[in-house]
Design a protein around this motif. Sequence first.
Motif, PDB file in Angstrom:
ATOM      1  N   ILE A   3       0.838  -1.204   0.000  1.00 52.26           N
ATOM      2  CA  ILE A   3       0.000   0.000   0.000  1.00 52.26           C
ATOM      3  C   ILE A   3       0.873   1.254   0.000  1.00 52.26           C
ATOM      4  O   ILE A   3       0.532   2.267  -0.624  1.00 52.26           O
ATOM      5  CB  ILE A   3      -0.992  -0.016   1.184  1.00 52.26           C
ATOM      6  N   PHE A   4       2.036   1.179   0.636  1.00 50.42           N
ATOM      7  CA  PHE A   4       2.914   2.358   0.644  1.00 50.42           C
ATOM      8  C   PHE A   4       3.539   2.581  -0.735  1.00 50.42           C
ATOM      9  O   PHE A   4       3.731   3.726  -1.157  1.00 50.42           O
ATOM     10  CB  PHE A   4       3.986   2.224   1.725  1.00 50.42           C
ATOM     11  N   ILE A   7       1.032   4.379  -2.664  1.00 45.82           N
ATOM     12  CA  ILE A   7       1.005   5.795  -2.274  1.00 45.82           C
ATOM     13  C   ILE A   7       2.143   6.541  -2.970  1.00 45.82           C
ATOM     14  O   ILE A   7       1.945   7.613  -3.558  1.00 45.82           O
ATOM     15  CB  ILE A   7       1.113   5.926  -0.736  1.00 45.82           C
ATOM     16  N   PHE A  26       4.792  11.035   4.636  1.00 46.19           N
ATOM     17  CA  PHE A  26       3.370  11.418   4.566  1.00 46.19           C
ATOM     18  C   PHE A  26       2.736  11.193   5.925  1.00 46.19           C
ATOM     19  O   PHE A  26       3.269  10.458   6.767  1.00 46.19           O
ATOM     20  CB  PHE A  26       2.649  10.594   3.488  1.00 46.19           C
ATOM     21  N   LEU A  27       1.583  11.835   6.140  1.00 45.10           N
ATOM     22  CA  LEU A  27       0.914  11.700   7.430  1.00 45.10           C
ATOM     23  C   LEU A  27       0.297  10.315   7.585  1.00 45.10           C
ATOM     24  O   LEU A  27      -0.286   9.783   6.635  1.00 45.10           O
ATOM     25  CB  LEU A  27      -0.191  12.759   7.581  1.00 45.10           C
ATOM     26  N   ILE A  29      -2.544   7.955   8.425  1.00 43.51           N
ATOM     27  CA  ILE A  29      -3.972   8.184   8.231  1.00 43.51           C
ATOM     28  C   ILE A  29      -4.773   8.009   9.537  1.00 43.51           C
ATOM     29  O   ILE A  29      -5.877   8.543   9.669  1.00 43.51           O
ATOM     30  CB  ILE A  29      -4.524   7.270   7.098  1.00 43.51           C
ATOM     31  N   ASN A  30      -4.216   7.281  10.486  1.00 47.22           N
ATOM     32  CA  ASN A  30      -4.823   7.149  11.819  1.00 47.22           C
ATOM     33  C   ASN A  30      -3.795   7.581  12.855  1.00 47.22           C
ATOM     34  O   ASN A  30      -3.198   6.745  13.551  1.00 47.22           O
ATOM     35  CB  ASN A  30      -5.278   5.703  12.095  1.00 47.22           C
ATOM     36  N   HIS A  36       1.560  13.131  13.240  1.00 44.64           N
ATOM     37  CA  HIS A  36       2.159  11.786  13.128  1.00 44.64           C
ATOM     38  C   HIS A  36       2.509  11.511  11.662  1.00 44.64           C
ATOM     39  O   HIS A  36       1.640  11.476  10.801  1.00 44.64           O
ATOM     40  CB  HIS A  36       1.151  10.786  13.673  1.00 44.64           C
ATOM     41  N   LEU A  38       4.922   9.315   8.658  1.00 50.11           N
ATOM     42  CA  LEU A  38       5.642   8.084   8.308  1.00 50.11           C
ATOM     43  C   LEU A  38       6.716   8.401   7.275  1.00 50.11           C
ATOM     44  O   LEU A  38       6.466   9.165   6.332  1.00 50.11           O
ATOM     45  CB  LEU A  38       4.672   7.044   7.719  1.00 50.11           C
ATOM     46  N   LEU A  84       7.475   0.032  14.135  1.00 52.38           N
ATOM     47  CA  LEU A  84       6.647  -1.116  14.496  1.00 52.38           C
ATOM     48  C   LEU A  84       6.659  -2.095  13.310  1.00 52.38           C
ATOM     49  O   LEU A  84       7.317  -3.120  13.367  1.00 52.38           O
ATOM     50  CB  LEU A  84       5.219  -0.679  14.845  1.00 52.38           C
ATOM     51  N   LEU A  86       4.232  -3.930  12.113  1.00 57.76           N
ATOM     52  CA  LEU A  86       3.442  -5.158  12.274  1.00 57.76           C
ATOM     53  C   LEU A  86       2.254  -5.202  11.323  1.00 57.76           C
ATOM     54  O   LEU A  86       1.685  -6.252  11.076  1.00 57.76           O
ATOM     55  CB  LEU A  86       2.959  -5.280  13.726  1.00 57.76           C
ATOM     56  N   GLU A  87       1.879  -4.029  10.778  1.00 62.10           N
ATOM     57  CA  GLU A  87       0.673  -3.943   9.955  1.00 62.10           C
ATOM     58  C   GLU A  87       0.998  -3.895   8.465  1.00 62.10           C
ATOM     59  O   GLU A  87       0.405  -4.627   7.679  1.00 62.10           O
ATOM     60  CB  GLU A  87      -0.094  -2.678  10.377  1.00 62.10           C
ATOM     61  N   VAL A  88       1.915  -3.020   8.090  1.00 56.27           N
ATOM     62  CA  VAL A  88       2.252  -2.836   6.672  1.00 56.27           C
ATOM     63  C   VAL A  88       3.663  -3.380   6.409  1.00 56.27           C
ATOM     64  O   VAL A  88       4.626  -2.907   7.023  1.00 56.27           O
ATOM     65  CB  VAL A  88       2.173  -1.343   6.276  1.00 56.27           C
ATOM     66  N   HIS A  92       9.045   1.372   7.615  1.00 59.50           N
ATOM     67  CA  HIS A  92       8.718   2.783   7.808  1.00 59.50           C
ATOM     68  C   HIS A  92       9.060   3.208   9.226  1.00 59.50           C
ATOM     69  O   HIS A  92       8.992   2.414  10.157  1.00 59.50           O
ATOM     70  CB  HIS A  92       7.238   3.054   7.509  1.00 59.50           C
ATOM     71  N   HIS A  94       7.994   5.829  12.231  1.00 61.70           N
ATOM     72  CA  HIS A  94       6.951   6.725  12.737  1.00 61.70           C
ATOM     73  C   HIS A  94       7.612   7.915  13.430  1.00 61.70           C
ATOM     74  O   HIS A  94       8.473   7.719  14.301  1.00 61.70           O
ATOM     75  CB  HIS A  94       6.082   6.023  13.785  1.00 61.70           C
ATOM     76  N   LYS A 109      -5.562   5.718  18.782  1.00 61.80           N
ATOM     77  CA  LYS A 109      -5.340   6.521  17.577  1.00 61.80           C
ATOM     78  C   LYS A 109      -6.528   7.428  17.303  1.00 61.80           C
ATOM     79  O   LYS A 109      -7.641   7.159  17.771  1.00 61.80           O
ATOM     80  CB  LYS A 109      -5.125   5.599  16.382  1.00 61.80           C
TER      81      LYS A 109
HETATM   82  P1  AMP Z   1       2.772  -0.607  11.470  1.00 66.11           P
HETATM   83  O1  AMP Z   1       3.048  -1.411  10.234  1.00 66.11           O
HETATM   84  O2  AMP Z   1       2.421  -1.481  12.635  1.00 66.11           O
HETATM   85  O3  AMP Z   1       3.911   0.343  11.804  1.00 66.11           O
HETATM   86  O4  AMP Z   1       1.485   0.286  11.190  1.00 66.11           O
HETATM   87  C1  AMP Z   1       1.245   0.842   9.915  1.00 66.11           C
HETATM   88  C2  AMP Z   1       0.830   2.289  10.043  1.00 66.11           C
HETATM   89  O5  AMP Z   1       0.487   2.741   8.757  1.00 66.11           O
HETATM   90  C3  AMP Z   1      -0.386   2.515  10.947  1.00 66.11           C
HETATM   91  O6  AMP Z   1      -0.076   3.521  11.910  1.00 66.11           O
HETATM   92  C4  AMP Z   1      -1.476   2.948   9.958  1.00 66.11           C
HETATM   93  O7  AMP Z   1      -2.359   3.917  10.518  1.00 66.11           O
HETATM   94  C5  AMP Z   1      -0.664   3.526   8.820  1.00 66.11           C
HETATM   95  N1  AMP Z   1      -1.328   3.424   7.522  1.00 66.11           N
HETATM   96  C6  AMP Z   1      -1.896   2.337   6.963  1.00 66.11           C
HETATM   97  N2  AMP Z   1      -2.404   2.626   5.756  1.00 66.11           N
HETATM   98  C7  AMP Z   1      -2.152   3.940   5.541  1.00 66.11           C
HETATM   99  C8  AMP Z   1      -2.431   4.844   4.478  1.00 66.11           C
HETATM  100  N3  AMP Z   1      -3.071   4.456   3.365  1.00 66.11           N
HETATM  101  N4  AMP Z   1      -2.043   6.139   4.608  1.00 66.11           N
HETATM  102  C9  AMP Z   1      -1.389   6.535   5.707  1.00 66.11           C
HETATM  103  N5  AMP Z   1      -1.084   5.740   6.751  1.00 66.11           N
HETATM  104  C10 AMP Z   1      -1.461   4.453   6.668  1.00 66.11           C
END
Ligand code: AMP
Length: 131
Positions: A3-4, A7, A26-27, A29-30, A36, A38, A84, A86-88, A92, A94, A109
Amino acid sequence: MTIFSKIIAGEIPSYKVAEDDKFYAFLDINPVNWGHTLVVPKEETDYIFDIDDATLGEMMVFAKKVAVALKKAVPCRKVGVTVLGLEVPHAHIHLVPLQKEGDMDFSSKISNPDAEKMQWIAKNIAEEFNA
Ligand code: AMP
């Protein structure tokens, strides 16, 4: 493609604050706090410590420039730094403006942040970055 990467390619909108040939900022999104941000490398790597030494150093120097701009645009005591991932699965950093320790609480958040406010913050950081 992460997804990054979408972007960075402009396929998905973002509140962009800075860019050079290797990195994009970029900011979040949450955001955990207003401002905040990234910082991501344009080249996809999942785990930040798999990035080669030279690029990782450059990434931190780019993050420093963003943090300097962020601190001017969003007054704070310090800009906190966290990784972190853990999600994407696209490395990156923060960057979070801090007044107190609780401002870096990833379990709380801002959901559905006001788009105009996000746009305004991103514009102010970008102006400081490019000053
Ligand atoms: P983590 O991978 O655990 O560091 O978390 C991924 C971060 O990316 C989270 O704080 C999300 O809010 C952020 N995030 C996910 N998708 C997007 C997006 N499309 N635009 C901006 N931030 C995003």
